[in-house]
Enzyme design. Structure first.
Site, mmCIF file in Angstrom:
data_model
loop_
_atom_site.group_PDB
_atom_site.id
_atom_site.type_symbol
_atom_site.label_atom_id
_atom_site.label_comp_id
_atom_site.label_asym_id
_atom_site.label_seq_id
_atom_site.Cartn_x
_atom_site.Cartn_y
_atom_site.Cartn_z
ATOM 1 N N HIS A 1 0.833 -1.201 -0.027
ATOM 2 C CA HIS A 1 0.122 0.186 0.024
ATOM 3 C C HIS A 1 0.845 1.323 0.106
ATOM 4 O O HIS A 1 0.414 2.037 -0.814
ATOM 5 C CB HIS A 1 -0.933 -0.208 1.280
ATOM 6 N N GLU A 2 1.931 1.192 0.984
ATOM 7 C CA GLU A 2 2.675 2.604 1.148
ATOM 8 C C GLU A 2 3.608 2.589 -0.155
ATOM 9 O O GLU A 2 3.772 3.731 -0.490
ATOM 10 C CB GLU A 2 3.539 2.514 2.346
ATOM 11 N N HIS B 1 1.792 4.619 -2.791
ATOM 12 C CA HIS B 1 1.971 6.066 -2.461
ATOM 13 C C HIS B 1 3.117 6.666 -3.107
ATOM 14 O O HIS B 1 2.966 7.620 -3.395
ATOM 15 C CB HIS B 1 1.815 6.345 -0.911
#
Length: 316
Positions: free
Chosen positions: A159-160, A163
């Site tokens: 997920h990060e 980002h």
């Protein structure tokens, strides 16, 4: 998670029969321990350094060679998926010098809470953070900070990592330049926040979408009980119109719908965000209004019934 954390609360246990002097002594010892921990440098704690590629380095406390290899392979697949989806390979936004990400991984959540604030000037009441810094400044280093889970995997890493990719290839400027209502550390973005519509639905939703693909059972379950209109999700914030389910689960559903059913609108939107033209992004979203709400609800019903949509564009 880029943002959205609760204020830390510190509770002190008072045991029956303990003296105030003993309590003061305990507090002094805890403070001394905190000071000692703050003196331990990040290099002394995260001693394992492994370069996955020119764009990714792992710095960990306890990853094994096999775990490093598996992590690199997984993130390479995420990176390829991102560029295949958006056609962005070799085309970062202007003035973005974040050519690589360093993933800093503590062995346990206790170690994360013990060291991360001192090492990265960040809160630890969260599941890990991507710290973009100031990408237009020379020498800036994008950082991901989290910990291994009991099974050895790394909390929220995929997920990060999205980002990082989204910030470098789809969104111009640093975190505070974007559209959200967070003023929390470490960025401490200035007040007042810009008016909605924000980009939280996109940033958190696309991180969920590209890290999970079509394999997101909680989102499929949520689709069976519609809670938000698509037009309302564009106003999702970190401090207002928020909540874990709204930000992540419904952000995923909003992004997946837009990618599968409204891709031309996404591309129009990204032309503005990649150039930092956030006022025109907001004007565009306002023109959408409620025009897609009924179709979004129909798509949710299909997803809930079949576990996928007939136009699903991505597999796990």
């Amino acid at each position: 998670m880029k943002k959205n954390w609760m204020t830390l609360a510190v509770a002190f246990a008072v045991f029956s029969g303990s003296s105030s002097a003993a309590g003061a002594s305990n507090l002094a010892q805890e403070k001394k321990q905190e000071q000692i921990e703050q003196l331990v440098s990040v290099e002394q704690v995260l001693t394992h350094v492994h370069a996955c590629s020119a764009t990714l380095t792992l710095r960990s406390q306890a990853l094994t060679a096999q775990q490093e290899q598996q992590t690199c392979q997984m993130l390479s697949q995420i990176e390829q998926r991102f560029h295949q989806t958006f056609g962005t390979l070799g085309h970062p936004v202007a003035h973005d010098g974040n050519t690589s990400l360093r993933a800093n991984i503590y062995a346990t959540h206790a170690d994360f809470k013990r060291y991360a604030t001192a090492h990265f000037d960040m809160p630890t009441d969260n599941g890990g953070m991507y710290l973009e810094g100031l990408p237009d400044l020379a020498g800036n280093q994008a950082e991901f900070v989290a910990n291994q889970k009991p099974d050895g995997s790394i909390h929220n890493l995929a997920h990060e990592y999205v980002h990082y990719l989204d910030g470098r290839f789809n969104l111009y400027g640093d975190f505070c330049a974007g559209l959200h209502d967070s003023h929390s550390p470490p960025e401490n973005c200035p007040r007042p926040a810009p008016l909605a519509p924000y980009l939280v639905w996109w940033t958190e939703g696309v991180a969920e979408y590209l890290s999970k693909g079509a394999d997101n059972p909680p989102a499929v379950a949520a689709a069976a009980q519609p809670k938000y209109a698509l037009s309302a999700l564009f106003d999702t914030g970190y401090e207002s119109n928020n909540g874990v389910a709204r930000i992540y689960t419904w952000g995923y559903l909003a992004v997946r719908y837009m990618m599968e059913k409204q891709r031309s609108k996404v591309e129009q939107m990204l032309r503005f965000t990649r150039n930092g033209d956030y006022p025109r992004y907001q004007a565009l979203v306002k023109t959408w209004g409620t025009s897609m709400d009924a179709d979004f609800n129909a798509w949710l019903a299909e997803l809930a019934t079949h576990g996928t949509s007939s136009t699903s564009a991505m597999a796990r």
